[in-house]
Write a protein that holds these residues in place. Structure first.
Motif, PDB file in Angstrom:
ATOM      1  N   PRO A  47       2.863  53.604  37.585  1.00 36.77           N
ATOM      2  CA  PRO A  47       3.160  53.861  36.094  1.00 36.77           C
ATOM      3  C   PRO A  47       4.694  53.833  35.728  1.00 36.77           C
ATOM      4  O   PRO A  47       5.285  54.597  36.664  1.00 36.77           O
ATOM      5  CB  PRO A  47       2.456  54.929  35.593  1.00 36.77           C
ATOM      6  N   THR A  48       5.048  53.402  34.568  1.00 37.46           N
ATOM      7  CA  THR A  48       6.576  53.319  34.300  1.00 37.46           C
ATOM      8  C   THR A  48       6.534  54.758  33.644  1.00 37.46           C
ATOM      9  O   THR A  48       5.732  55.676  33.423  1.00 37.46           O
ATOM     10  CB  THR A  48       6.852  52.584  33.263  1.00 37.46           C
ATOM     11  N   ARG A  49       8.066  55.167  33.679  1.00 40.61           N
ATOM     12  CA  ARG A  49       8.203  56.416  33.069  1.00 40.61           C
ATOM     13  C   ARG A  49       7.825  56.600  31.451  1.00 40.61           C
ATOM     14  O   ARG A  49       7.334  57.613  30.997  1.00 40.61           O
ATOM     15  CB  ARG A  49       9.861  56.656  32.849  1.00 40.61           C
ATOM     16  N   GLU A  50       7.719  55.365  30.629  1.00 43.09           N
ATOM     17  CA  GLU A  50       7.208  55.398  29.524  1.00 43.09           C
ATOM     18  C   GLU A  50       5.639  55.539  29.501  1.00 43.09           C
ATOM     19  O   GLU A  50       5.172  56.327  28.632  1.00 43.09           O
ATOM     20  CB  GLU A  50       7.539  54.100  28.944  1.00 43.09           C
ATOM     21  N   GLU A  51       4.924  55.108  30.287  1.00 40.54           N
ATOM     22  CA  GLU A  51       3.445  55.153  30.463  1.00 40.54           C
ATOM     23  C   GLU A  51       3.384  56.808  30.786  1.00 40.54           C
ATOM     24  O   GLU A  51       2.453  57.311  30.155  1.00 40.54           O
ATOM     25  CB  GLU A  51       3.174  54.148  31.213  1.00 40.54           C
ATOM     26  N   PRO A  65       4.332  63.640  41.079  1.00 37.87           N
ATOM     27  CA  PRO A  65       5.271  63.428  39.850  1.00 37.87           C
ATOM     28  C   PRO A  65       4.901  62.019  39.278  1.00 37.87           C
ATOM     29  O   PRO A  65       4.586  60.945  39.890  1.00 37.87           O
ATOM     30  CB  PRO A  65       6.715  63.378  40.702  1.00 37.87           C
ATOM     31  N   CYS A  66       5.369  61.863  37.739  1.00 40.67           N
ATOM     32  CA  CYS A  66       5.145  60.706  37.268  1.00 40.67           C
ATOM     33  C   CYS A  66       6.153  60.545  36.085  1.00 40.67           C
ATOM     34  O   CYS A  66       6.319  61.473  35.276  1.00 40.67           O
ATOM     35  CB  CYS A  66       3.746  60.666  36.481  1.00 40.67           C
ATOM     36  N   PRO A  67       7.046  59.415  36.678  1.00 40.53           N
ATOM     37  CA  PRO A  67       6.923  58.433  37.348  1.00 40.53           C
ATOM     38  C   PRO A  67       7.145  59.033  38.802  1.00 40.53           C
ATOM     39  O   PRO A  67       7.687  60.101  39.013  1.00 40.53           O
ATOM     40  CB  PRO A  67       8.105  57.535  37.166  1.00 40.53           C
ATOM     41  N   ASP A  68       7.046  57.985  40.026  1.00 42.02           N
ATOM     42  CA  ASP A  68       6.908  58.873  41.237  1.00 42.02           C
ATOM     43  C   ASP A  68       8.402  58.849  41.764  1.00 42.02           C
ATOM     44  O   ASP A  68       8.372  59.266  42.975  1.00 42.02           O
ATOM     45  CB  ASP A  68       6.074  57.676  42.168  1.00 42.02           C
ATOM     46  N   THR A  69       9.341  58.276  41.087  1.00 49.39           N
ATOM     47  CA  THR A  69      10.755  58.465  41.396  1.00 49.39           C
ATOM     48  C   THR A  69      11.342  60.029  41.070  1.00 49.39           C
ATOM     49  O   THR A  69      12.263  60.482  41.600  1.00 49.39           O
ATOM     50  CB  THR A  69      11.729  57.695  40.661  1.00 49.39           C
TER      51      THR A  69
END
Length: 272
Positions: free
Chosen positions: A115-119, A226-230
């Motif tokens: 998933p993206t940061r926005e999602e 963590p979300c996003p995974d970065t």
């Protein structure tokens, strides 16, 4: 020696427990900051039944990237597991649990991507105290449920002493005293309306015991997704209305249970 088997109780009991404990300790105006940990716990129980059929195959397991850190971060495990090879396998398989769970949930909901940061930041629900529940929190809840199922199999095969999964503890920092809270006691406190009694509690994912004392830890572990995974995995900080204000999960786990406290996440493996 045998693992501690915690009684299985319907998911709605744990959902009610977490919501009531959170509402008892946090005013509405600070709910989104102070309820993060409780909301995670609530969601794990909410989704446990829906994902309770075990992990399916999610492709080849990647273990070569795992850096064995448990021997450095928790050297007591070398004594308990008797060899560095066993400790390495133990660590790799627990990290695999996190990776498989991450991959399975992401694949089922997003296809071949994360998933993206926005999602991740999108608010999808509110909890019983009116605090927003983000997509990141719901994803983390689903991934936790799968990871803990996987971890139970690993522990039953490789851990030589007893262990506890999602055991609730009541901890009194000033007195340096900790006690276990049974599932039955949780239910009784809820039924009687004594939710304040749940305010001064912690609930780690995994507690590995060096002997049969469920109040003492050789190592405490929490899965982090963590979300996003970065994003880097981190311990949740307790808000100003918490019994442990100014501290974080890892520090309280160490103070309460005596052992080291570490995180397990898909990308970074085992970290402090």
């Amino acid at each position: 020696m045998y693992p501690v088997r915690m009684p299985r109780t319907p998911a709605h009991l744990f959902l009610a427990t977490s919501l009531l404990a959170a509402c008892a300790s946090t005013p509405r105006r600070t709910a989104s900051k102070d309820l993060r940990l409780d909301t995670e716990t609530v969601g794990r129980m909410r989704h446990a039944a829906s994902v309770g059929k075990g992990l399916r195959s999610v492709g080849p397991v990647v273990t070569s990237a795992v850096t064995h850190r448990l021997s450095d971060l928790a050297p007591v495990l070398l004594t308990l597991l008797e060899s560095d090879n066993t400790l390495g396998e133990f660590e790799e398989r627990l990290v695999d649990c996190a990776r498989k769970s991450e991959r399975q949930i992401n694949d089922s909901l997003f296809g071949n991507r994360a998933p993206t940061r926005e999602e991740c930041g999108e608010e999808l629900e509110v909890d019983g105290c009116g605090a927003p529940i983000t997509r990141a929190m719901l994803l983390g809840q689903k991934k936790h449920a799968l990871a803990l199922q996987c971890a139970r199999e690993v522990l039953e095969q490789l851990w030589p002493a007893s262990f506890s999964l999602e055991q609730r503890y009541r901890y009194y920092p000033n007195a340096q005293f900790v006690e276990t809270v049974s599932r039955e006691a949780e239910a009784r406190l809820i039924a009687q309306g004594y939710t304040r009694e749940l305010w001064r509690t912690i609930k780690p994912d995994i507690v590995l015991h060096g002997d049969h004392d469920p109040r003492r830890s050789a190592l405490t572990l929490d899965f982090k997704f963590p979300c996003p995974d970065t994003n880097e995995p981190r311990w949740t900080r307790y808000g100003e209305n918490s019994a442990y204000a100014g501290s974080n999960q890892g520090r309280v786990y160490r103070d309460a249970l005596g052992g080291e406290a570490l995180m397990i996440s898909p990308r970074t493996g085992v970290t402090r």
